[in-house]
Design a protein around this motif. Structure first.
Motif, PDB file in Angstrom:
ATOM      1  N   HIS A  96      -9.660   1.672   8.440  1.00  0.00           N
ATOM      2  CA  HIS A  96     -10.239   0.346   8.648  1.00  0.00           C
ATOM      3  C   HIS A  96      -9.451  -0.598   7.737  1.00  0.00           C
ATOM      4  O   HIS A  96      -9.366  -0.360   6.527  1.00  0.00           O
ATOM      5  N   ILE A  97      -8.875  -1.652   8.302  1.00  0.00           N
ATOM      6  CA  ILE A  97      -8.101  -2.600   7.512  1.00  0.00           C
ATOM      7  C   ILE A  97      -9.054  -3.583   6.840  1.00  0.00           C
ATOM      8  O   ILE A  97      -9.959  -4.118   7.489  1.00  0.00           O
ATOM      9  N   VAL A  98      -8.861  -3.803   5.524  1.00  0.00           N
ATOM     10  CA  VAL A  98      -9.700  -4.732   4.765  1.00  0.00           C
ATOM     11  C   VAL A  98      -8.842  -5.852   4.175  1.00  0.00           C
ATOM     12  O   VAL A  98      -7.638  -5.687   3.972  1.00  0.00           O
ATOM     13  N   ASP A  99      -9.510  -6.988   3.902  1.00  0.00           N
ATOM     14  CA  ASP A  99      -8.785  -8.171   3.436  1.00  0.00           C
ATOM     15  C   ASP A  99      -8.743  -8.328   1.918  1.00  0.00           C
ATOM     16  O   ASP A  99      -8.247  -9.340   1.428  1.00  0.00           O
ATOM     17  N   GLN A 100      -9.272  -7.347   1.174  1.00  0.00           N
ATOM     18  CA  GLN A 100      -9.233  -7.397  -0.288  1.00  0.00           C
ATOM     19  C   GLN A 100      -8.987  -5.997  -0.838  1.00  0.00           C
ATOM     20  O   GLN A 100      -9.350  -5.006  -0.205  1.00  0.00           O
ATOM     21  N   VAL A 101      -8.415  -5.945  -2.029  1.00  0.00           N
ATOM     22  CA  VAL A 101      -8.275  -4.681  -2.738  1.00  0.00           C
ATOM     23  C   VAL A 101      -9.624  -4.372  -3.380  1.00  0.00           C
ATOM     24  O   VAL A 101     -10.235  -5.237  -4.006  1.00  0.00           O
ATOM     25  N   LEU A 102     -10.109  -3.151  -3.182  1.00  0.00           N
ATOM     26  CA  LEU A 102     -11.381  -2.740  -3.771  1.00  0.00           C
ATOM     27  C   LEU A 102     -11.122  -2.247  -5.192  1.00  0.00           C
ATOM     28  O   LEU A 102     -10.273  -1.387  -5.406  1.00  0.00           O
TER      29      LEU A 102
ATOM     30  N   GLN B 273     -20.270   4.211  13.527  1.00  0.00           N
ATOM     31  CA  GLN B 273     -21.014   5.193  12.742  1.00  0.00           C
ATOM     32  C   GLN B 273     -21.362   4.690  11.343  1.00  0.00           C
ATOM     33  O   GLN B 273     -22.242   5.258  10.704  1.00  0.00           O
ATOM     34  N   LEU B 274     -20.672   3.652  10.882  1.00  0.00           N
ATOM     35  CA  LEU B 274     -20.966   3.115   9.550  1.00  0.00           C
ATOM     36  C   LEU B 274     -22.353   2.492   9.534  1.00  0.00           C
ATOM     37  O   LEU B 274     -22.757   1.841  10.500  1.00  0.00           O
ATOM     38  N   THR B 275     -23.064   2.702   8.440  1.00  0.00           N
ATOM     39  CA  THR B 275     -24.369   2.079   8.250  1.00  0.00           C
ATOM     40  C   THR B 275     -24.386   1.414   6.888  1.00  0.00           C
ATOM     41  O   THR B 275     -23.626   1.793   5.987  1.00  0.00           O
ATOM     42  N   SER B 276     -25.238   0.424   6.724  1.00  0.00           N
ATOM     43  CA  SER B 276     -25.345  -0.265   5.443  1.00  0.00           C
ATOM     44  C   SER B 276     -25.870   0.692   4.383  1.00  0.00           C
ATOM     45  O   SER B 276     -26.751   1.507   4.649  1.00  0.00           O
ATOM     46  N   GLY B 277     -25.319   0.576   3.192  1.00  0.00           N
ATOM     47  CA  GLY B 277     -25.751   1.397   2.073  1.00  0.00           C
ATOM     48  C   GLY B 277     -24.578   1.753   1.189  1.00  0.00           C
ATOM     49  O   GLY B 277     -23.446   1.307   1.402  1.00  0.00           O
ATOM     50  N   GLN B 278     -24.858   2.564   0.189  1.00  0.00           N
ATOM     51  CA  GLN B 278     -23.817   2.991  -0.738  1.00  0.00           C
ATOM     52  C   GLN B 278     -23.257   4.339  -0.296  1.00  0.00           C
ATOM     53  O   GLN B 278     -24.003   5.229   0.085  1.00  0.00           O
ATOM     54  N   VAL B 279     -21.931   4.443  -0.351  1.00  0.00           N
ATOM     55  CA  VAL B 279     -21.241   5.677   0.023  1.00  0.00           C
ATOM     56  C   VAL B 279     -20.297   6.046  -1.117  1.00  0.00           C
ATOM     57  O   VAL B 279     -19.567   5.190  -1.628  1.00  0.00           O
ATOM     58  N   LYS B 280     -20.317   7.313  -1.485  1.00  0.00           N
ATOM     59  CA  LYS B 280     -19.465   7.785  -2.574  1.00  0.00           C
ATOM     60  C   LYS B 280     -18.025   7.937  -2.093  1.00  0.00           C
ATOM     61  O   LYS B 280     -17.755   8.535  -1.057  1.00  0.00           O
ATOM     62  N   THR B 281     -17.099   7.389  -2.871  1.00  0.00           N
ATOM     63  CA  THR B 281     -15.674   7.515  -2.564  1.00  0.00           C
ATOM     64  C   THR B 281     -15.146   8.805  -3.177  1.00  0.00           C
ATOM     65  O   THR B 281     -15.810   9.425  -4.011  1.00  0.00           O
ATOM     66  N   ILE B 282     -13.931   9.183  -2.801  1.00  0.00           N
ATOM     67  CA  ILE B 282     -13.353  10.376  -3.413  1.00  0.00           C
ATOM     68  C   ILE B 282     -12.973  10.113  -4.863  1.00  0.00           C
ATOM     69  O   ILE B 282     -12.754  11.056  -5.617  1.00  0.00           O
ATOM     70  N   GLU B 283     -12.948   8.854  -5.271  1.00  0.00           N
ATOM     71  CA  GLU B 283     -12.703   8.500  -6.671  1.00  0.00           C
ATOM     72  C   GLU B 283     -13.910   8.878  -7.524  1.00  0.00           C
ATOM     73  O   GLU B 283     -13.787   9.146  -8.708  1.00  0.00           O
TER      74      GLU B 283
ATOM     75  N   LEU C  22       0.830  -1.198   0.000  1.00  0.00           N
ATOM     76  CA  LEU C  22       0.000   0.000   0.000  1.00  0.00           C
ATOM     77  C   LEU C  22       0.871   1.257   0.000  1.00  0.00           C
ATOM     78  O   LEU C  22       0.625   2.196  -0.759  1.00  0.00           O
ATOM     79  N   ILE C  23       1.915   1.269   0.827  1.00  0.00           N
ATOM     80  CA  ILE C  23       2.821   2.423   0.879  1.00  0.00           C
ATOM     81  C   ILE C  23       3.514   2.599  -0.462  1.00  0.00           C
ATOM     82  O   ILE C  23       3.628   3.711  -0.973  1.00  0.00           O
ATOM     83  N   GLN C  24       3.957   1.502  -1.053  1.00  0.00           N
ATOM     84  CA  GLN C  24       4.605   1.563  -2.365  1.00  0.00           C
ATOM     85  C   GLN C  24       3.636   2.143  -3.403  1.00  0.00           C
ATOM     86  O   GLN C  24       4.017   2.987  -4.214  1.00  0.00           O
ATOM     87  N   ALA C  25       2.379   1.731  -3.351  1.00  0.00           N
ATOM     88  CA  ALA C  25       1.371   2.219  -4.296  1.00  0.00           C
ATOM     89  C   ALA C  25       1.078   3.700  -4.073  1.00  0.00           C
ATOM     90  O   ALA C  25       0.970   4.475  -5.029  1.00  0.00           O
ATOM     91  N   VAL C  26       0.953   4.118  -2.810  1.00  0.00           N
ATOM     92  CA  VAL C  26       0.689   5.530  -2.495  1.00  0.00           C
ATOM     93  C   VAL C  26       1.847   6.395  -2.997  1.00  0.00           C
ATOM     94  O   VAL C  26       1.631   7.462  -3.581  1.00  0.00           O
ATOM     95  N   GLN C  27       3.070   5.929  -2.813  1.00  0.00           N
ATOM     96  CA  GLN C  27       4.235   6.682  -3.284  1.00  0.00           C
ATOM     97  C   GLN C  27       4.271   6.729  -4.810  1.00  0.00           C
ATOM     98  O   GLN C  27       4.508   7.786  -5.398  1.00  0.00           O
TER      99      GLN C  27
ATOM    100  N   VAL D   8      -3.996   5.933  -9.129  1.00  0.00           N
ATOM    101  CA  VAL D   8      -4.658   6.989  -8.358  1.00  0.00           C
ATOM    102  C   VAL D   8      -6.142   6.645  -8.216  1.00  0.00           C
ATOM    103  O   VAL D   8      -6.718   6.747  -7.130  1.00  0.00           O
ATOM    104  N   LYS D   9      -6.767   6.224  -9.308  1.00  0.00           N
ATOM    105  CA  LYS D   9      -8.195   5.858  -9.304  1.00  0.00           C
ATOM    106  C   LYS D   9      -8.438   4.709  -8.321  1.00  0.00           C
ATOM    107  O   LYS D   9      -9.366   4.760  -7.511  1.00  0.00           O
ATOM    108  N   LEU D  10      -7.584   3.689  -8.370  1.00  0.00           N
ATOM    109  CA  LEU D  10      -7.725   2.538  -7.475  1.00  0.00           C
ATOM    110  C   LEU D  10      -7.599   2.960  -6.014  1.00  0.00           C
ATOM    111  O   LEU D  10      -8.429   2.599  -5.178  1.00  0.00           O
ATOM    112  N   LEU D  11      -6.591   3.742  -5.692  1.00  0.00           N
ATOM    113  CA  LEU D  11      -6.375   4.158  -4.303  1.00  0.00           C
ATOM    114  C   LEU D  11      -7.477   5.089  -3.815  1.00  0.00           C
ATOM    115  O   LEU D  11      -7.936   4.977  -2.679  1.00  0.00           O
TER     116      LEU D  11
END
Length: 183
Positions: A161-167, A116-126, A50-55, A100-103
């Motif tokens: 929040h740590i996730v177990d898959q790349v979105l 505070q998270l609730t079920s539903g769709q949330v818009k990403t900054i992408e 992730l750090i390598q990708a962000v850089q 950039v789009k992926l991250l």
């Protein structure tokens, strides 16, 4: 093409009301911004990719800016589930915009805790939406099909929040192979 300014001023905010992030006094990492937090996590060996990708995407300074943001951070194991050629392609300078789009698809505006998270769709900054599913009975949260394995890591400019898959964003370029490696 995504402009980095999209990371600073999201077009829309999530439907959830988000209170300001209050650092936990016992959490020493609460004073770190997301970029520092990611570097700290990388030193533990979980987020080197992730750090390598962000850089490679040139987003290190962006993640240090005031948020708040909520980041769904894939582990090295999550990245390794992608075909090796996918990751290699994404890290090439020619594919910077796809990276950039992926991250950016892993970040939503606001510092939102797991409570505070609730079920539903949330818009990403992408610009596209992620589907969040919260099951309080089983105490589980998923984002698209990725399971949150460790929620609520505080940072001075957001929550991780740590996730177990790349979105993967919808309509991700077919030139970048994204079929997961069979396990």
């Amino acid at each position: 093409m995504i402009a980095l300014s999209a990371c600073v001023q999201p077009a829309e905010t999530p439907t959830a009301t988000v209170p300001p992030v209050t650092p936990t006094p016992t959490a020493t990492i609460a004073t770190q911004n997301l970029a520092e937090l990611a570097k700290s996590a990388a030193s533990q060996g979980q987020f080197q990719t992730l750090i390598q990708a962000v850089q490679a995407a040139g987003l290190t300074e962006q993640l240090a800016k005031p948020g708040p943001y909520t980041i769904f951070a894939p582990t090295d194991a999550a990245f390794s589930a992608l075909p090796k050629t996918t990751l290699d392609q994404l890290l090439q300078p020619a594919n910077k915009q796809q990276l950039v789009k992926l991250l950016a698809y892993h970040v939503i505006p606001g510092g939102i805790t797991s409570q505070q998270l609730t079920s539903g769709q949330v818009k990403t900054i992408e610009g596209n939406f992620v589907q969040i599913t919260v099951d309080r009975a089983s105490n589980s949260i998923t984002v698209n099909n990725a399971k949150v394995t460790q929620p609520d890591i505080p940072a001075s400019n957001g929550i991780v929040h740590i996730v177990d898959q790349v979105l993967l964003p919808p309509n991700f370029p077919s030139s970048v192979k994204t079929t997961p490696t069979p396990r």
